[in-house]
Design an enzyme around this catalytic site. Structure first.
Site, PDB file in Angstrom:
ATOM      1  N   HIS A  19     -56.217  70.218 -18.986  1.00 50.95           N
ATOM      2  CA  HIS A  19     -56.250  69.824 -17.740  1.00 50.95           C
ATOM      3  C   HIS A  19     -56.837  68.231 -17.724  1.00 50.95           C
ATOM      4  CE1 HIS A  19     -55.957  69.363 -13.459  1.00 50.95           C
ATOM      5  NE2 HIS A  19     -55.481  70.317 -13.400  1.00 50.95           N
ATOM      6  N   LYS A  52     -59.101  76.080 -10.017  1.00 52.89           N
ATOM      7  CA  LYS A  52     -60.279  75.257 -10.284  1.00 52.89           C
ATOM      8  C   LYS A  52     -61.551  75.879  -9.871  1.00 52.89           C
ATOM      9  CE  LYS A  52     -56.826  71.751  -9.230  1.00 52.89           C
ATOM     10  NZ  LYS A  52     -56.589  70.344  -9.220  1.00 52.89           N
ATOM     11  N   GLU A  74     -48.073  67.518 -15.994  1.00 54.16           N
ATOM     12  CA  GLU A  74     -48.698  67.201 -14.671  1.00 54.16           C
ATOM     13  C   GLU A  74     -48.903  65.676 -14.629  1.00 54.16           C
ATOM     14  OE1 GLU A  74     -50.759  70.823 -13.026  1.00 54.16           O
ATOM     15  OE2 GLU A  74     -52.286  69.983 -14.193  1.00 54.16           O
ATOM     16  N   GLU A 102     -58.252  66.923 -15.316  1.00 51.23           N
ATOM     17  CA  GLU A 102     -59.618  66.940 -14.906  1.00 51.23           C
ATOM     18  C   GLU A 102     -60.614  66.848 -15.896  1.00 51.23           C
ATOM     19  OE1 GLU A 102     -59.070  70.048 -11.837  1.00 51.23           O
ATOM     20  OE2 GLU A 102     -58.013  68.544 -10.579  1.00 51.23           O
ATOM     21  N   ASN A 105     -53.881  77.769 -10.535  1.00 53.65           N
ATOM     22  CA  ASN A 105     -55.072  77.088 -10.966  1.00 53.65           C
ATOM     23  C   ASN A 105     -56.224  77.033  -9.857  1.00 53.65           C
ATOM     24  OD1 ASN A 105     -57.161  75.637 -12.387  1.00 53.65           O
ATOM     25  ND2 ASN A 105     -55.983  73.510 -12.380  1.00 53.65           N
ATOM     26  N   SER A 111     -49.065  68.523  -6.613  1.00 55.73           N
ATOM     27  CA  SER A 111     -48.840  68.645  -5.370  1.00 55.73           C
ATOM     28  C   SER A 111     -47.332  69.528  -5.080  1.00 55.73           C
ATOM     29  CB  SER A 111     -48.469  67.296  -4.836  1.00 55.73           C
ATOM     30  OG  SER A 111     -49.906  66.609  -4.821  1.00 55.73           O
ATOM     31  N   GLY A 128     -53.308  66.860  -6.551  1.00 57.05           N
ATOM     32  CA  GLY A 128     -54.097  66.870  -5.569  1.00 57.05           C
ATOM     33  C   GLY A 128     -53.872  65.679  -4.614  1.00 57.05           C
TER      34      GLY A 128
HETATM   35  C1  PEP Z   1     -53.498  71.107 -10.937  1.00 57.28           C
HETATM   36  O1  PEP Z   1     -54.434  71.509 -10.593  1.00 57.28           O
HETATM   37  O2  PEP Z   1     -53.120  71.350 -11.969  1.00 57.28           O
HETATM   38  C2  PEP Z   1     -52.683  70.667  -9.785  1.00 57.28           C
HETATM   39  C3  PEP Z   1     -51.429  70.699  -9.764  1.00 57.28           C
HETATM   40  O3  PEP Z   1     -53.110  70.413  -8.718  1.00 57.28           O
HETATM   41  P1  PEP Z   1     -52.240  70.297  -7.475  1.00 57.28           P
HETATM   42  O4  PEP Z   1     -51.432  71.364  -6.982  1.00 57.28           O
HETATM   43  O5  PEP Z   1     -53.223  70.436  -6.014  1.00 57.28           O
HETATM   44  O6  PEP Z   1     -51.876  69.009  -7.158  1.00 57.28           O
END
Ligand code: PEP
Length: 253
Positions: free
Chosen positions: A97, A11, A169, A99, A9, A215, A175
């Protein structure tokens, strides 16, 4: 055998040139992916066609959109419909997601519409769910995630749900550098599968890929992916670095 999937992803990151060279580097690497293993690049809208062309007909690699509209077509300036994504040959779309739930106020009802439209266009939704830190601290994560699944996915038929990929998630792990422990991930993935089985039956639930996101890095991927109900990962930050991302792909079971 269930599909194992690694989704990058990106982003809102990378220039067009950086995007091309990142994908080039990953495609050049020697990866012995098994028949049931796939790598999906979820890229910003303007890069979809270009990255799809770079991948060409290389087996096991796909491009995904990071979002789609909740309406079919019409006067919705700035929106991109799943029909349009299908028109350029896109096979996956991330829906829900955290976000987008947070910054764009997308609720379970809107996400249900997006899931329905994506499937109508023959696109696999990568449906994200996951709880906040407060919800986990009050030990309500199972009920919370179940509610997300019920409200956005339970209208589907058995045939439709089989086309959905779930990404668990936990918001507190996205993040932040904080990862769910291997046990926490397995426990939630097993719970998700159980919730799916109550509505769609055990055989169907067993066939659905459930990815972990939050992460994931080269150093912790293997431990997380080794769990029986974890079928790969949705990777944010670490997908922007070819070396890290390749290590993550190689960590699949
Ligand atoms: C994500 O954007 O779905 C995500 C898991 O980000 P990160 O791996 O940076 O935590």
């Amino acid at each position: 055998m269930r599909k194992q999937i690694i989704v990058a992803n990106w982003k809102m990151n990378l220039s067009n040139i950086e995007a091309e060279s990142l994908v080039d580097e990953i495609l050049k690497a020697t990866l012995s992916l098994k028949d049931n293993q796939q790598v999906v690049f979820a890229v910003p809208f303007p890069y979809l066609i270009n990255i799809k062309n770079i991948i060409g007909n290389k087996n096991s690699f796909f491009v995904a959109a990071q979002n789609c509209a909740s309406t079919k077509n019409g006067a919705y300036t700035g929106e991109v419909s799943s029909e349009m994504l299908d028109g350029i040959g896109i096979k996956y779309v991330i829906i829900g997601h955290s976000e987008r739930r947070l910054y764009n106020h997308e609720d379970n009802k809107v996400l249900k519409q997006k899931v329905d439209l994506a499937l109508e266009s023959n696109i696999h939704p990568i449906f994200c769910c996951g709880e906040s830190l407060g919800t986990r601290e009050s030990n309500n994560q199972n009920t919370f995630v179940e509610h997300q699944l019920r409200e956005s996915l339970f209208q589907l038929t058995t045939e439709q749900i089989k086309k959905v990929v779930i990404a668990y998630e936990p918001i507190w792990a996205i993040g932040t550098g904080k990862t769910a422990t291997s046990e926490e991930a397995q426990e939630m993935h097993a719970h998700i599968r159980k919730v799916l089985s109550t509505q769609f039956g055990i055989t169907t639930a067993e066939s659905i890929s459930i990815l972990y996101g939050g992460s994931v890095k080269g150093s912790n991927a293997e431990e997380i992916f080794n769990n029986s109900d974890v079928d790969g990962g949705l990777i944010g930050g670490a997908s922007l670095n070819a070396t890290e991302f390749l290590t993550i792909i190689k960590s699949l079971k």
